[in-house]
Design an enzyme around this catalytic site. Structure first.
Site, PDB file in Angstrom:
ATOM      1  N   ASP A  21      -0.470   7.390   6.317  1.00 52.98           N
ATOM      2  CA  ASP A  21       0.004   8.672   6.009  1.00 52.98           C
ATOM      3  C   ASP A  21      -0.075   9.427   6.825  1.00 52.98           C
ATOM      4  O   ASP A  21      -0.503   9.267   8.293  1.00 52.98           O
ATOM      5  CB  ASP A  21      -1.512   8.761   4.746  1.00 52.98           C
ATOM      6  CG  ASP A  21      -1.259   9.506   4.356  1.00 52.98           C
ATOM      7  OD1 ASP A  21      -0.302   9.983   3.527  1.00 52.98           O
ATOM      8  OD2 ASP A  21      -1.875  10.441   3.656  1.00 52.98           O
ATOM      9  N   ASN A  69       3.704   6.753  -6.176  1.00 54.93           N
ATOM     10  CA  ASN A  69       5.025   7.197  -5.103  1.00 54.93           C
ATOM     11  C   ASN A  69       6.712   7.115  -5.660  1.00 54.93           C
ATOM     12  O   ASN A  69       6.969   8.074  -5.715  1.00 54.93           O
ATOM     13  CB  ASN A  69       5.195   6.645  -3.678  1.00 54.93           C
ATOM     14  CG  ASN A  69       3.551   6.659  -3.283  1.00 54.93           C
ATOM     15  OD1 ASN A  69       4.048   5.698  -2.032  1.00 54.93           O
ATOM     16  ND2 ASN A  69       3.452   7.757  -2.658  1.00 54.93           N
ATOM     17  N   ARG A 195      -9.504   9.444   1.167  1.00 53.43           N
ATOM     18  CA  ARG A 195      -9.104   8.851   0.164  1.00 53.43           C
ATOM     19  C   ARG A 195      -8.926   7.816  -0.040  1.00 53.43           C
ATOM     20  O   ARG A 195      -7.473   7.170   1.021  1.00 53.43           O
ATOM     21  CB  ARG A 195      -8.496  10.193  -0.352  1.00 53.43           C
ATOM     22  CG  ARG A 195      -7.298  10.782  -0.160  1.00 53.43           C
ATOM     23  CD  ARG A 195      -6.802  11.473  -1.305  1.00 53.43           C
ATOM     24  NE  ARG A 195      -5.439  11.868  -0.855  1.00 53.43           N
ATOM     25  CZ  ARG A 195      -5.422  13.228  -0.699  1.00 53.43           C
ATOM     26  NH1 ARG A 195      -6.257  14.185   0.012  1.00 53.43           N
ATOM     27  NH2 ARG A 195      -3.989  13.603   0.134  1.00 53.43           N
TER      28      ARG A 195
HETATM   29  C1  IPE Z   1      -1.150   6.568  -0.349  1.00 54.47           C
HETATM   30  O1  IPE Z   1      -0.510   7.657   0.542  1.00 54.47           O
HETATM   31  C2  IPE Z   1       0.349   5.952  -0.439  1.00 54.47           C
HETATM   32  C3  IPE Z   1       0.886   5.077   0.978  1.00 54.47           C
HETATM   33  C4  IPE Z   1       0.367   5.531   1.997  1.00 54.47           C
HETATM   34  C5  IPE Z   1       1.955   4.503   0.544  1.00 54.47           C
HETATM   35  P1  IPE Z   1       0.635   9.380  -0.707  1.00 54.47           P
HETATM   36  O2  IPE Z   1       0.664  10.213   0.258  1.00 54.47           O
HETATM   37  O3  IPE Z   1       1.075   8.822  -1.474  1.00 54.47           O
HETATM   38  O4  IPE Z   1      -1.509   9.733  -0.586  1.00 54.47           O
HETATM   39  P2  IPE Z   1      -1.710  10.799  -1.710  1.00 54.47           P
HETATM   40  O5  IPE Z   1      -1.308  10.896  -3.122  1.00 54.47           O
HETATM   41  O6  IPE Z   1      -1.809  11.960  -0.598  1.00 54.47           O
HETATM   42  O7  IPE Z   1      -3.275  10.777  -2.380  1.00 54.47           O
HETATM   43  C1  IPE Z   2       2.996   8.409   3.868  1.00 55.62           C
HETATM   44  O1  IPE Z   2       3.553   9.369   4.024  1.00 55.62           O
HETATM   45  C2  IPE Z   2       4.332   7.446   3.299  1.00 55.62           C
HETATM   46  C3  IPE Z   2       4.602   6.842   1.655  1.00 55.62           C
HETATM   47  C4  IPE Z   2       3.817   7.059   1.325  1.00 55.62           C
HETATM   48  C5  IPE Z   2       5.584   6.374   1.244  1.00 55.62           C
HETATM   49  P1  IPE Z   2       3.656  10.890   3.606  1.00 55.62           P
HETATM   50  O2  IPE Z   2       4.844  10.921   3.119  1.00 55.62           O
HETATM   51  O3  IPE Z   2       2.377  10.822   1.979  1.00 55.62           O
HETATM   52  O4  IPE Z   2       3.084  11.930   4.168  1.00 55.62           O
HETATM   53  P2  IPE Z   2       2.234  13.159   4.124  1.00 55.62           P
HETATM   54  O5  IPE Z   2       1.398  12.583   3.254  1.00 55.62           O
HETATM   55  O6  IPE Z   2       3.266  13.932   2.462  1.00 55.62           O
HETATM   56  O7  IPE Z   2       2.469  13.763   5.417  1.00 55.62           O
HETATM   57 MG    MG Z   3       0.616  11.282   1.631  1.00 56.78          MG
END
Ligand code: IPE
Ligand code: IPE
Ligand code: MG
Length: 246
Positions: A21, A69, A195
């Site tokens: 993340d 996502n 989380r």
């Molecule tokens: C969780 O990250 C999913 C992946 C890392 C693929 P998100 O960035 O989507 O999670 P939330 O929605 O902030 O909890």
């Molecule tokens: C994780 O990084 C990658 C995926 C969930 C696909 P994010 O895209 O969630 O990055 P933040 O949380 O917005 O910084």
């Molecule tokens: Mg994220």
């Protein structure tokens, strides 16, 4: 002693799962588009795969795209899917070199056909490797996985293939996407969020949780060593007392 040298190789977590993340925030910090963060995140993916297999980790599971996502802007979803195809192509030689067996969990049918094609190719080419199983969670949601599991079991009950009182934890496990894998020992989440975000709810029942403030594109081998060292300092009691363990 370096961090790597401090790791007790005989007590490695057998299964490490990572919620990768922070790509979006990493890009935003540099005034760039979110996709730029995802692109740079692939470098960390490569590092973590190489580092894990060299250490001797047997199962590495990476949360790459969640069922939730899909609700992101179409532009970002498309960029992620293109990146998936590109990464599978470019990392296949690494899988061959390190004898990494690829595995995928999630609603794979929902992925674009190009991604499915690259996945199937990489899955079949690496099917016989044994050094490490690399599982990509793609269009993965733990609740979706559990719903599918319960539907399949209910179907078996209906067709008299199993009776309800014979539904055990083992039977449920055998219907999960992760049926061939051991439970998660160490779950790492980067970017400071604390989380689970619908990841492996059943499989992390007794996992050790490790939250790193580092944004995923900045995550290095040293950060992985830190997480493993932290894991090795913990006492896993599985409900027992400390005296029973030692
Ligand atoms: C969780 O990250 C999913 C992946 C890392 C693929 P998100 O960035 O989507 O999670 P939330 O929605 O902030 O909890
Ligand atoms: C994780 O990084 C990658 C995926 C969930 C696909 P994010 O895209 O969630 O990055 P933040 O949380 O917005 O910084
Ligand atoms: Mg994220």
């Amino acid at each position: 002693m370096s961090l790597k040298e401090q790791i007790n190789i005989s007590a490695l977590p057998k299964h490490i799962a990572i919620i990768m993340d922070g790509n979006g925030r990493w890009a935003k910090n540099q005034g760039m588009m979110r996709a730029f963060g995802h692109e740079n995140g692939t470098k960390s993916v490569k590092t973590v795969i190489e580092t894990s297999v060299k250490l001797g980790v047997k199962y590495l599971t990476l949360y790459a795209f969640s069922t939730e996502n899909w609700n992101r802007p179409k532009l970002e979803v498309n960029a992620l899917m293109r990146l998936l195809v590109k990464s599978l192509k470019s990392e296949l030689p690494l899988f061959h070199k390190e004898k990494v067996k690829l595995n995928v969990i999630g609603d794979i049918e929902s992925l674009p056909s190009k991604a499915k094609k690259e996945l199937n190719l990489a899955l079949s080419e690496t099917a016989n490797y044994k050094d490490m199983v690399l599982t990509l969670a793609l269009s993965y949601g733990s609740r979706e996985e559990l719903v599918k599991t319960f539907q399949e079991i209910a179907d078996k009950v209906k067709n008299n293939l199993i009776s309800p009182h014979l539904i055990t934890e083992q039977v449920i496990k055998e219907h999960l996407y992760t049926k061939s894998m051991p439970d998660v020992d160490l779950l790492i989440r980067t970017s400071g969020e604390q989380r689970i975000s619908n990841f492996l709810l059943w499989q992390i029942a007794y996992a050790e949780l490790y939250f790193s403030p580092v944004l995923w594109p900045d995550f290095t081998a040293e950060h992985l060593y830190e997480a493993i060292l932290n894991y090795q300092q913990r006492e896993r009691r599985f409900g027992k007392t400390s005296e029973q363990i030692t």
